[in-house]
Design a protein around this motif. Sequence first.
Motif, mmCIF file in Angstrom:
data_model
loop_
_atom_site.group_PDB
_atom_site.id
_atom_site.type_symbol
_atom_site.label_atom_id
_atom_site.label_comp_id
_atom_site.label_asym_id
_atom_site.label_seq_id
_atom_site.Cartn_x
_atom_site.Cartn_y
_atom_site.Cartn_z
ATOM 1 N N MET B 1 0.754 -1.388 0.082
ATOM 2 C CA MET B 1 0.030 -0.210 -0.394
ATOM 3 C C MET B 1 0.895 1.324 -0.130
ATOM 4 O O MET B 1 1.930 1.229 0.578
ATOM 5 N N ALA B 2 0.169 1.932 -0.955
ATOM 6 C CA ALA B 2 1.147 3.600 -0.647
ATOM 7 C C ALA B 2 0.266 4.472 0.521
ATOM 8 O O ALA B 2 -0.848 4.178 0.490
ATOM 9 N N GLU B 3 1.375 5.602 0.886
ATOM 10 C CA GLU B 3 0.700 6.608 2.150
ATOM 11 C C GLU B 3 0.188 7.513 1.094
ATOM 12 O O GLU B 3 1.116 8.026 0.534
ATOM 13 N N PHE B 4 -0.623 8.199 1.177
ATOM 14 C CA PHE B 4 -0.980 9.331 0.372
ATOM 15 C C PHE B 4 -1.582 10.218 1.387
ATOM 16 O O PHE B 4 -2.310 10.043 2.365
ATOM 17 N N LEU B 5 -0.493 11.477 0.937
ATOM 18 C CA LEU B 5 -1.510 12.802 1.981
ATOM 19 C C LEU B 5 -2.040 13.734 0.791
ATOM 20 O O LEU B 5 -1.049 14.558 -0.111
ATOM 21 N N LEU B 6 -3.442 15.037 0.986
ATOM 22 C CA LEU B 6 -3.618 15.691 -0.229
ATOM 23 C C LEU B 6 -3.929 16.613 1.345
ATOM 24 O O LEU B 6 -4.688 16.786 2.278
ATOM 25 N N GLU B 7 -3.137 17.870 1.346
ATOM 26 C CA GLU B 7 -4.089 19.007 2.389
ATOM 27 C C GLU B 7 -3.759 20.277 1.684
ATOM 28 O O GLU B 7 -3.259 20.470 0.452
ATOM 29 N N LEU B 8 -5.180 20.885 1.569
ATOM 30 C CA LEU B 8 -5.673 21.981 0.514
ATOM 31 C C LEU B 8 -5.478 23.445 1.990
ATOM 32 O O LEU B 8 -6.090 23.455 2.942
ATOM 33 N N PHE B 9 -4.064 24.107 1.945
ATOM 34 C CA PHE B 9 -4.024 25.195 2.944
ATOM 35 C C PHE B 9 -4.571 27.056 2.243
ATOM 36 O O PHE B 9 -4.286 26.984 1.658
ATOM 37 N N SER B 10 -5.475 27.349 2.931
ATOM 38 C CA SER B 10 -5.809 28.357 2.636
ATOM 39 C C SER B 10 -5.896 29.316 3.320
ATOM 40 O O SER B 10 -5.803 28.948 5.044
ATOM 41 N N GLU B 11 -6.869 30.501 3.241
ATOM 42 C CA GLU B 11 -6.941 31.706 4.360
ATOM 43 C C GLU B 11 -8.158 31.495 5.153
ATOM 44 O O GLU B 11 -8.766 29.851 4.644
ATOM 45 N N GLU B 12 -8.546 31.329 6.273
ATOM 46 C CA GLU B 12 -9.733 30.842 7.161
ATOM 47 C C GLU B 12 -10.704 30.275 6.672
ATOM 48 O O GLU B 12 -11.513 31.766 6.229
ATOM 49 N N ILE B 13 -11.258 29.315 7.114
ATOM 50 C CA ILE B 13 -12.095 28.729 6.564
ATOM 51 C C ILE B 13 -13.371 29.004 7.846
ATOM 52 O O ILE B 13 -12.962 28.385 9.056
#
Lengths: 286, 676
Positions: B1-13
């Motif tokens: 298995m492969a390790e996945f990471l997606l982070e969407l960094f924005s101004e305050e949500i």
Amino acid sequence: MSPAPSFQDLILRLHAFWAAQGCVILQPYDMEMGAGTFHPATTLRALGPAPWRAAYVQPCRRPSDGRYGENPNRLQHYYQYQVIIKPSPATAQEMLLDSYRAIGLDPALHDIRFVEDDWESPTLGAWGLGWEVWCDGMEVGQFTYFQQVGGIPVVHPSFEMTYGLERLAMYVQGVERVYDLAFNDAGVTYGDVFLRAEREYSAHNFEHADTAMLTRHFADAEAECAALVAARLALPAYDQCIKASHLFNLLDARGVISVAERAAYIARVRGLARACCEAYVGQEAP
Amino acid sequence: MAEFLLELFSEEIPARMQQQAAAALCRLLTEALAPLSPALSPASGPRRIAAFGAMAPETQATARIERGPRLGAPEAALAGFLRKHNATRDQLHDEAGYHTLRLDAPSQSAASLIANAVPALLRRFPWPKSMRWGAGSQFTWVRPLRRILCLLDGAVVPFDLRDGADDAHGLASDTLTEGHRFLSPDAFAVTSVEAWRTGLAARHVLVDAGSRRARIWAGITALAAGQGLTVVPDEALLDEVTGLVEWPVPMLGRIDAAFMDLPPEVMQVSMRENQRYFALRHAAGNPAPWFAFIANIEAADGGAAIIAGNERVLRARFADARHFWDLDRKTPLAARLDALKSVIFHARLGSQYARAQRLHDLALRLAEPLRAEAHLAARAALLCKADLTTGMVGEFPELQGIMGGYYARHDAEPAEVSAAISQHYAPKGPTDSVPTGHVAAAVALADKLDQLTQFFSIGEKPGGSGDPYALRRAALGIIRILREGGYWLALRPVLENAAPDVADEVLAFIIDRLKVQLRAEGHRHDVIEAALTGYSSNDVRILALKVEALSAFLNTDSGANLLAAYRRGTNILRIEEKRDARQFAADPSSTSLREQQEADLAQALSGVQHSLEARLGHEDFSGACAALAELRAPVDAFFSLTINDPDPAIREARLGLLARLREIMNRVADFSKIEA
């Protein structure tokens, strides 16, 4: 840098800060209005593709907020510091935080927060997304990315920042009553300058304003606005829209507008704003 | 298995959107990357949403044979087949009289699937409201998106958000993210999920919303305990605060003693709505002069300036509240009635003044059945809307009713009147209590009946598009007040008096809500129908008791048995009545009843009928069901006989007994509605 700037020093520091960001420093618009957003330097300049950076103080009149000078926090006349930058810069939040540093609010000592606040002006047909900016639980400003003005989607979203100057000054000076603010460093207070005006204008707004005359003036401004739009004179037409909006606020404060009528008045002002904005965009070079 | 990471960094949500958005991100990725069977978890905070987990490193290669047109099929059919699969004629094979094509799907790497899928997914991400920013891009996000961190087994998955000429602000995947805005402002590179989590924690960002929430609650309860106090639980506030901070630092502030005489509800609403502060209580339950709040920063001075600032803000808020509290009490509620003439209830329903008059009349009418003193109920109903003209309710609309109660006490209205005013909106929801006291119940009931009749009279009924005037809640309120208070009330005359044109509709609506409520309480829908079909009562308490009695009866052995006998008997009757094309009727004087079983049943039926009438006359449904239970043994015995006896007279008599059984049981409920 003094930790507690006077009221006027606060304005001067903000002027110096935003001038350094390339803003033109304008003077207040010479008409009565409810918020700095109404200034044509914001409403009209937010439209069209041309870049624009401006900062100014705008006296704001909210007739129904008058308290005869007796409430420590509420005024029928107060100042907003308004900044508009189009297109919105990628560093808008950092610029704003730097401006707070410039007036003595250190984000390492204070709890600065961006709290959801979707801005909408029903009378201007405008909306945007952004935040209330909080400092230690107090709202010290309104930050908006404009999306629509006068019913027209903007070409490039502007960054708009509004500081409530009195409240900000009360915070940095540690004052609990607006009239106790140091206006300058020579002993003049905010009350020395404005207390009498608050009393007299509250009486005017709530008791004496001639509602029959105001109603006539509203109709006049509305008609004149339409005529000037037809003559393709967007800026003078927009003055009449500002006038109509303020007359509506006065009528509202006098309590002569019913709930049902209220919505109709707002729709009429919005119609004027839309016509002015459309005329303005139509005349701007593509 | 492969390790996945997606982070969407924005101004305050916005706080209320973060957790939903992170969950949506996981769901959309799981759909888009289905061939990789991803198992993803969400994380979120004020400036980021993320999905992380494991997935297959590549898709499985597949090969299959696609059968095309028959050999010798028209040329156009073959051309269409080739076009569909983007193939050429030389790739065709002949198999068993058909053109065939070998379709190979080679294995695809997870990285290429991700790089393909994510940009499209982000472009149509389901934010409740999203925005454009800057110059030239039509890409939208909830607030400006600043960074995309996307890793597979530690390596960046390369993609960007360009869309034709639109450069989407140059946004492209990278290995970078940022820590706390003020405490650790610089960007840093990430190589794994663990490094991301620990790297953020070291940079003052607790990225797991659940841990932040737990830390906040533990923090403020510990601080409160240090002062011998408890925190007033508030789940919704806790959720919101969790979305407002990356690095929760709990703090306590003091409330000026001068404000402690404000009503606790006023203090709590002001703290909650305006400031997101938690209220504290002494061990005895009374309000404590402290509040708890969560800063987002460990300040250089230990938080002294932050606490002082928050205390100042609250002083200003409470000074405003005190202003309204003092001013409002100068004008008694009774003197505010005229002002209600200019407060609109609804554009088509006139003013709150007219409403107060209607409530007064309704309460007078309801007083007797609700065992309330009429003059007190009428007084409370007349005054209950007057607080809509007060400054405090103008500032905090959620305090309507509650403030009216306080002001009535201040005006020295009788205690029943002030209690009724403060409770007249109750119950506000399924978990809210019903009003206590007969006067309060009468006024709250009047309020809800008026709400229903008025909105029905202008055609504003709940429908598929929703229930903007909360009429379902009002109907449920009526039902609960009557049932929980133990009030007998025939609704029809009350409704006919209040609004003759819509009385039927409103009554049907209330009974319909009663059925929904009874189902929610576990009663079967067919049992409810059996109990209520054709039953003319319009007293919700009677209707509910009948359903409860029937449900209970059918859950007993006797009930279940008798129901089986009823079915057997009515089935036989149905068939025989069809055959003879006529109805059978009981004939108590029949001389063809010669068997003991027949005599026993006939006798039992007569006895039961007698006691049934008396019990139904008193709406004693449990008693009526108990009476029916006496039929069980004779009915069982009766079925040992052959109903369709060759002797027509005997058959007639036996079918007559069954008809009588059917008739008597149907007196209690329509048992034919009950499903097998």
